[in-house]
Design a protein around this motif. Structure first.
Motif, PDB file in Angstrom:
ATOM      1  N   TYR A  80       0.825  -1.218   0.000  1.00  0.00           N
ATOM      2  CA  TYR A  80       0.000   0.000   0.000  1.00  0.00           C
ATOM      3  C   TYR A  80       0.863   1.273   0.000  1.00  0.00           C
ATOM      4  N   PHE A  81       1.969   1.240   0.735  1.00  0.00           N
ATOM      5  CA  PHE A  81       2.737   2.487   0.933  1.00  0.00           C
ATOM      6  C   PHE A  81       4.125   2.455   0.286  1.00  0.00           C
ATOM      7  N   HIS A  82       4.359   1.428  -0.527  1.00  0.00           N
ATOM      8  CA  HIS A  82       5.622   1.307  -1.289  1.00  0.00           C
ATOM      9  C   HIS A  82       6.848   1.385  -0.373  1.00  0.00           C
ATOM     10  N   ILE A  83       6.775   0.657   0.724  1.00  0.00           N
ATOM     11  CA  ILE A  83       7.867   0.659   1.702  1.00  0.00           C
ATOM     12  C   ILE A  83       8.960  -0.306   1.251  1.00  0.00           C
ATOM     13  N   LYS A  84      10.196   0.176   1.313  1.00  0.00           N
ATOM     14  CA  LYS A  84      11.344  -0.658   0.932  1.00  0.00           C
ATOM     15  C   LYS A  84      12.195  -0.944   2.174  1.00  0.00           C
ATOM     16  N   GLU A  85      13.098  -1.920   2.030  1.00  0.00           N
ATOM     17  CA  GLU A  85      14.020  -2.227   3.122  1.00  0.00           C
ATOM     18  C   GLU A  85      15.145  -1.195   3.085  1.00  0.00           C
ATOM     19  N   ASP A  92       8.407  11.551   8.756  1.00  0.00           N
ATOM     20  CA  ASP A  92       7.982  11.756   7.363  1.00  0.00           C
ATOM     21  C   ASP A  92       7.172  10.570   6.843  1.00  0.00           C
ATOM     22  N   ILE A  93       7.685   9.376   7.059  1.00  0.00           N
ATOM     23  CA  ILE A  93       7.008   8.204   6.491  1.00  0.00           C
ATOM     24  C   ILE A  93       5.667   7.942   7.207  1.00  0.00           C
ATOM     25  N   THR A  94       5.597   8.206   8.497  1.00  0.00           N
ATOM     26  CA  THR A  94       4.326   7.977   9.194  1.00  0.00           C
ATOM     27  C   THR A  94       3.289   9.039   8.785  1.00  0.00           C
ATOM     28  N   LYS A  95       3.747  10.244   8.520  1.00  0.00           N
ATOM     29  CA  LYS A  95       2.820  11.288   8.042  1.00  0.00           C
ATOM     30  C   LYS A  95       2.269  10.885   6.668  1.00  0.00           C
ATOM     31  N   GLU A  96       3.151  10.399   5.817  1.00  0.00           N
ATOM     32  CA  GLU A  96       2.728   9.964   4.476  1.00  0.00           C
ATOM     33  C   GLU A  96       1.704   8.820   4.581  1.00  0.00           C
ATOM     34  N   ILE A  97       1.958   7.893   5.483  1.00  0.00           N
ATOM     35  CA  ILE A  97       1.026   6.773   5.684  1.00  0.00           C
ATOM     36  C   ILE A  97      -0.340   7.295   6.142  1.00  0.00           C
ATOM     37  N   ARG A  98      -0.353   8.202   7.101  1.00  0.00           N
ATOM     38  CA  ARG A  98      -1.636   8.730   7.613  1.00  0.00           C
ATOM     39  C   ARG A  98      -2.403   9.472   6.517  1.00  0.00           C
ATOM     40  N   GLU A  99      -1.677  10.173   5.663  1.00  0.00           N
ATOM     41  CA  GLU A  99      -2.339  10.924   4.585  1.00  0.00           C
ATOM     42  C   GLU A  99      -2.986   9.995   3.557  1.00  0.00           C
ATOM     43  N   LYS A 100      -2.366   8.835   3.338  1.00  0.00           N
ATOM     44  CA  LYS A 100      -2.893   7.908   2.321  1.00  0.00           C
ATOM     45  C   LYS A 100      -3.889   6.889   2.880  1.00  0.00           C
ATOM     46  N   PRO A 103     -10.069   3.961   5.817  1.00  0.00           N
ATOM     47  CA  PRO A 103     -10.594   2.947   6.744  1.00  0.00           C
ATOM     48  C   PRO A 103     -10.576   1.554   6.119  1.00  0.00           C
ATOM     49  N   GLU A 104     -10.831   1.469   4.819  1.00  0.00           N
ATOM     50  CA  GLU A 104     -10.845   0.168   4.138  1.00  0.00           C
ATOM     51  C   GLU A 104      -9.443  -0.455   4.105  1.00  0.00           C
ATOM     52  N   MET A 105      -8.450   0.375   3.832  1.00  0.00           N
ATOM     53  CA  MET A 105      -7.072  -0.135   3.830  1.00  0.00           C
ATOM     54  C   MET A 105      -6.678  -0.620   5.223  1.00  0.00           C
ATOM     55  N   LEU A 106      -7.019   0.169   6.236  1.00  0.00           N
ATOM     56  CA  LEU A 106      -6.654  -0.193   7.607  1.00  0.00           C
ATOM     57  C   LEU A 106      -7.327  -1.508   8.009  1.00  0.00           C
ATOM     58  N   GLU A 107      -8.596  -1.640   7.658  1.00  0.00           N
ATOM     59  CA  GLU A 107      -9.328  -2.873   7.956  1.00  0.00           C
ATOM     60  C   GLU A 107      -8.657  -4.063   7.253  1.00  0.00           C
ATOM     61  N   ASP A 108      -8.251  -3.854   6.020  1.00  0.00           N
ATOM     62  CA  ASP A 108      -7.603  -4.920   5.251  1.00  0.00           C
ATOM     63  C   ASP A 108      -6.259  -5.321   5.885  1.00  0.00           C
ATOM     64  N   ILE A 109      -5.492  -4.327   6.314  1.00  0.00           N
ATOM     65  CA  ILE A 109      -4.167  -4.626   6.890  1.00  0.00           C
ATOM     66  C   ILE A 109      -4.314  -5.231   8.295  1.00  0.00           C
ATOM     67  N   CYS A 110      -5.104  -4.586   9.137  1.00  0.00           N
ATOM     68  CA  CYS A 110      -5.071  -4.870  10.583  1.00  0.00           C
ATOM     69  C   CYS A 110      -6.316  -5.555  11.146  1.00  0.00           C
ATOM     70  N   GLY A 111      -7.306  -5.824  10.299  1.00  0.00           N
ATOM     71  CA  GLY A 111      -8.587  -6.345  10.782  1.00  0.00           C
ATOM     72  C   GLY A 111      -8.500  -7.581  11.661  1.00  0.00           C
ATOM     73  N   SER A 112      -7.496  -8.435  11.438  1.00  0.00           N
ATOM     74  CA  SER A 112      -7.419  -9.675  12.222  1.00  0.00           C
ATOM     75  C   SER A 112      -6.492  -9.552  13.433  1.00  0.00           C
ATOM     76  N   CYS A 113      -5.990  -8.341  13.693  1.00  0.00           N
ATOM     77  CA  CYS A 113      -5.056  -8.159  14.826  1.00  0.00           C
ATOM     78  C   CYS A 113      -5.837  -8.012  16.127  1.00  0.00           C
ATOM     79  N   ILE A 124      -6.133   7.222  15.207  1.00  0.00           N
ATOM     80  CA  ILE A 124      -4.823   7.821  14.917  1.00  0.00           C
ATOM     81  C   ILE A 124      -4.480   7.695  13.437  1.00  0.00           C
ATOM     82  N   LEU A 125      -4.756   6.535  12.843  1.00  0.00           N
ATOM     83  CA  LEU A 125      -4.213   6.268  11.504  1.00  0.00           C
ATOM     84  C   LEU A 125      -5.090   6.758  10.368  1.00  0.00           C
ATOM     85  N   CYS A 126      -6.398   6.918  10.606  1.00  0.00           N
ATOM     86  CA  CYS A 126      -7.208   7.481   9.518  1.00  0.00           C
ATOM     87  C   CYS A 126      -8.317   8.376  10.047  1.00  0.00           C
ATOM     88  N   GLY A 127      -8.134   8.854  11.242  1.00  0.00           N
ATOM     89  CA  GLY A 127      -9.063   9.855  11.776  1.00  0.00           C
ATOM     90  C   GLY A 127     -10.482   9.362  11.992  1.00  0.00           C
TER      91      GLY A 127
END
Ligand code: SF4
Length: 129
Positions: A80-85, A92-100, A103-113, A124-127
């Protein structure tokens, strides 16, 4: 500081609860450092990291008790956020993540946590509460 991709989310929404006292103590120290105003360099690693190091679920290097699940969180965050090693500035990177983040992306990533319903992730992550 070394962080695995999905911990770019957890370190933002962490609200003081964790697996045990050692985990919470370590997490408190790490997020205090990361949430400073001054830029903090973080090295993204596709493996266990400094949060995992004090987690009761870590069974070895690159081996979490819930490996399949957490590797899927990492994979979705990198896609989703084109993160590289590589090294990023945490603020900067956390601000970019919050801007992009939606709720659907967050549910997809973290829904089973297990922490998703407990911590402040949506707020915090999508207001969204
Ligand atoms: S649950 Fe797994 S991925 Fe999460 S901090 Fe613990 S060892 Fe690391």
């Amino acid at each position: 500081m070394r962080l695995r991709p999905h911990h770019l989310l957890c370190t933002q929404s962490y609200s003081g609860k964790g697996y045990d006292d050692a985990f919470v103590e370590n997490m408190n120290r790490l997020v205090k450092e990361l949430r400073k105003k001054e830029p903090v360099s973080v090295e993204i690693v596709f493996s266990t990291d400094e949060l995992c190091a004090h987690c009761p679920n870590m069974k070895g290097k690159n081996f979490c008790k819930d490996n399949q699940k957490v590797i899927s969180y990492d994979k979705k965050v990198t896609e989703y956020f084109h993160i590289k090693e590589k090294t990023y500035i945490y603020q900067d990177i956390t601000k970019e993540i919050r801007e992009k983040m939606t709720p659907e992306m967050l549910e997809d990533i973290c829904g089973s946590c297990e922490w998703y319903q407990i911590s402040a992730c949506r707020k915090i992550l999508c207001g969204k509460s």
